[in-house]
Design an enzyme around this catalytic site. Structure first.
Site, short mmCIF file in Angstrom:
data_model
loop_
_atom_site.label_atom_id
_atom_site.label_comp_id
_atom_site.label_asym_id
_atom_site.label_seq_id
_atom_site.Cartn_x
_atom_site.Cartn_y
_atom_site.Cartn_z
N SER A 130 -8.32 13.21 -19.71
CA SER A 130 -7.52 11.97 -19.74
C SER A 130 -7.95 11.11 -20.91
O SER A 130 -9.11 11.14 -21.34
CB SER A 130 -7.77 11.22 -18.42
OG SER A 130 -7.39 9.88 -18.55
N TYR A 155 -12.49 7.23 -11.70
CA TYR A 155 -11.56 8.27 -12.17
C TYR A 155 -11.94 8.69 -13.59
O TYR A 155 -12.08 9.88 -13.89
CB TYR A 155 -10.12 7.75 -12.13
CG TYR A 155 -9.14 8.63 -12.89
CD1 TYR A 155 -8.72 9.84 -12.36
CD2 TYR A 155 -8.68 8.26 -14.16
CE1 TYR A 155 -7.85 10.67 -13.07
CE2 TYR A 155 -7.80 9.08 -14.86
CZ TYR A 155 -7.39 10.28 -14.31
OH TYR A 155 -6.54 11.10 -15.01
N LYS A 159 -13.56 12.36 -15.19
CA LYS A 159 -13.04 13.17 -16.31
C LYS A 159 -14.13 13.38 -17.37
O LYS A 159 -14.24 14.46 -17.96
CB LYS A 159 -11.81 12.50 -16.93
CG LYS A 159 -10.61 12.44 -16.00
CD LYS A 159 -10.08 13.81 -15.62
CE LYS A 159 -8.83 13.74 -14.77
NZ LYS A 159 -8.36 15.05 -14.30
N1 LIG Z 1 0.19 11.64 -15.20
C1 LIG Z 1 -0.61 10.97 -16.00
O1 LIG Z 1 -0.28 9.86 -16.42
C2 LIG Z 1 -1.91 11.57 -16.46
C3 LIG Z 1 -2.59 11.01 -17.56
C4 LIG Z 1 -3.81 11.57 -17.96
C5 LIG Z 1 -4.34 12.66 -17.27
N2 LIG Z 1 -3.68 13.16 -16.20
C6 LIG Z 1 -4.30 14.28 -15.48
O2 LIG Z 1 -3.38 15.36 -15.46
C7 LIG Z 1 -3.50 16.08 -14.22
C8 LIG Z 1 -2.15 16.20 -13.56
O3 LIG Z 1 -1.60 14.90 -13.36
P1 LIG Z 1 -0.21 14.70 -12.61
O4 LIG Z 1 0.37 13.44 -13.13
O5 LIG Z 1 0.59 15.95 -12.66
O6 LIG Z 1 -0.75 14.44 -11.12
P2 LIG Z 1 -0.06 14.83 -9.72
O7 LIG Z 1 -0.77 14.03 -8.67
O8 LIG Z 1 1.41 14.75 -9.80
O9 LIG Z 1 -0.47 16.38 -9.59
C9 LIG Z 1 -1.75 16.79 -9.18
C10 LIG Z 1 -1.55 17.84 -8.08
O10 LIG Z 1 -2.83 18.33 -7.67
C11 LIG Z 1 -2.82 18.50 -6.25
N3 LIG Z 1 -4.23 18.39 -5.81
C12 LIG Z 1 -5.06 17.33 -5.93
N4 LIG Z 1 -6.28 17.63 -5.44
C13 LIG Z 1 -6.21 18.93 -5.02
C14 LIG Z 1 -7.15 19.82 -4.42
N5 LIG Z 1 -8.40 19.45 -4.12
N6 LIG Z 1 -6.75 21.08 -4.12
C15 LIG Z 1 -5.47 21.50 -4.40
N7 LIG Z 1 -4.55 20.69 -4.97
C16 LIG Z 1 -4.92 19.42 -5.26
C17 LIG Z 1 -1.90 17.39 -5.72
O11 LIG Z 1 -1.31 17.71 -4.47
C18 LIG Z 1 -0.84 17.29 -6.82
O12 LIG Z 1 0.31 18.08 -6.55
C19 LIG Z 1 -4.54 15.32 -13.38
O13 LIG Z 1 -5.79 15.97 -13.54
C20 LIG Z 1 -4.57 13.95 -14.00
O14 LIG Z 1 -5.83 13.33 -13.85
C21 LIG Z 1 -2.48 12.65 -15.78
#
Ligand SMILES: NC(=O)c1ccc[n+]([C@@H]2O[C@H](COP(=O)([O-])OP(=O)(O)OC[C@H]3O[C@@H](n4cnc5c(N)ncnc54)[C@H](O)[C@@H]3O)[C@@H](O)[C@H]2O)c1
Length: 215
Positions: A130, A155, A159
């Site tokens: 992130s 959070y 990361k």
């Molecule tokens: N969306 C953003 O703005 C953003 C920005 C920077 C980084 N990220 C990172 O990108 C990644 C994906 O983000 P996203 O927006 O798609 O999030 P999201 O919440 O839509 O998707 C994450 C998925 O992981 C699943 N999950 C969480 N913990 C779990 C576990 N222990 N076992 C199995 N499944 C699990 C959830 O059910 C969810 O479907 C994350 O790691 C997030 O930190 C996202």
């Protein structure tokens, strides 16, 4: 037996994971599987992916923190050649009020999946990091070699620790190749309108708050 090379996407029902699965299905010849416990998403995503691509994706509804159940997936899926690890909790605010939830989930799931890489000889790993690893930085733009700043939340710290864990694993086990992607604020949805950012928990980022309000 299907011996197609397989990519495992963790968090495949989530926002970025589901769009990545569609790209993999439409632009590569890999078989794609997902591990998602649906803690922040819905199984409907996989029906929609099938509607868009015409291909079925198997999702293992398993918590990545459960090492025994996670290992069973790798025993069952013998052709995994790479892992794209999206699964994590991602709400900055919630991580401040409930740090245990974030350290437990984001660190243990990563540790378990890295251990599976070693145990099952999977040498290609992509980590969803992130932009929050840079902290509240004053000098812009940031670059890949910009050092971490002070983490502003559990959070963000999860990361930073995740990236350090991966560095330590790739140093100790050089066959393991890994990269970390430091997203800023991804926005948008698949052109079909069938999938987009649709968390089941309370939205925290600006765009999902707008879209949830509109819906
Ligand atoms: N969306 C953003 O703005 C953003 C920005 C920077 C980084 N990220 C990172 O990108 C990644 C994906 O983000 P996203 O927006 O798609 O999030 P999201 O919440 O839509 O998707 C994450 C998925 O992981 C699943 N999950 C969480 N913990 C779990 C576990 N222990 N076992 C199995 N499944 C699990 C959830 O059910 C969810 O479907 C994350 O790691 C997030 O930190 C996202």
């Amino acid at each position: 037996m299907n011996s197609k090379k397989t990519i495992l996407v963790t968090g495949g029902a989530g926002y970025i994971g589901s769009h990545t699965i569609i790209e993999l299905l439409e632009t590569t010849d890999f078989k794609v599987i997902s591990v998602d416990n649906l803690s922040n998403s819905s199984v409907k995503t996989f029906y929609r992916i099938e509607k868009i691509t015409g291909k079925k994706v198997v999702n293992y509804e398993v918590d990545l923190c459960n090492k025994i159940n996670l290992e069973k997936i790798f025993e069952n899926e013998k052709n995994i050649v790479g892992i794209i690890h999206f699964a994590a909790y991602k709400s900055v605010g919630e991580s401040v009020s409930d740090p245990h939830k974030y350290y437990h989930n984001n660190i243990n799931s990563l540790l378990n999946i890295l251990e599976c890489c070693l145990k099952f000889n999977i040498n290609n790993f992509i980590f969803s990091s992130s932009c929050s690893v840079y902290g509240n930085i004053s000098q812009l733009p940031v670059k890949e070699d910009t050092p971490f700043g002070k983490a502003e939340s559990p959070y963000a710290y999860s990361k930073q620790v995740g990236e350090e864990m991966i560095k330590d694993y790739t140093t100790a086990y050089p066959q393991l190749k890994a990269i970390a992607l430091r997203y800023f604020n991804p926005v948008g949805a698949h052109i079909s309108g069938l999938i987009g950012e649709s968390p089941i928990n309370k939205a925290n980022n600006l765009v999902p708050i707008i879209t949830q309000t509109a819906i």
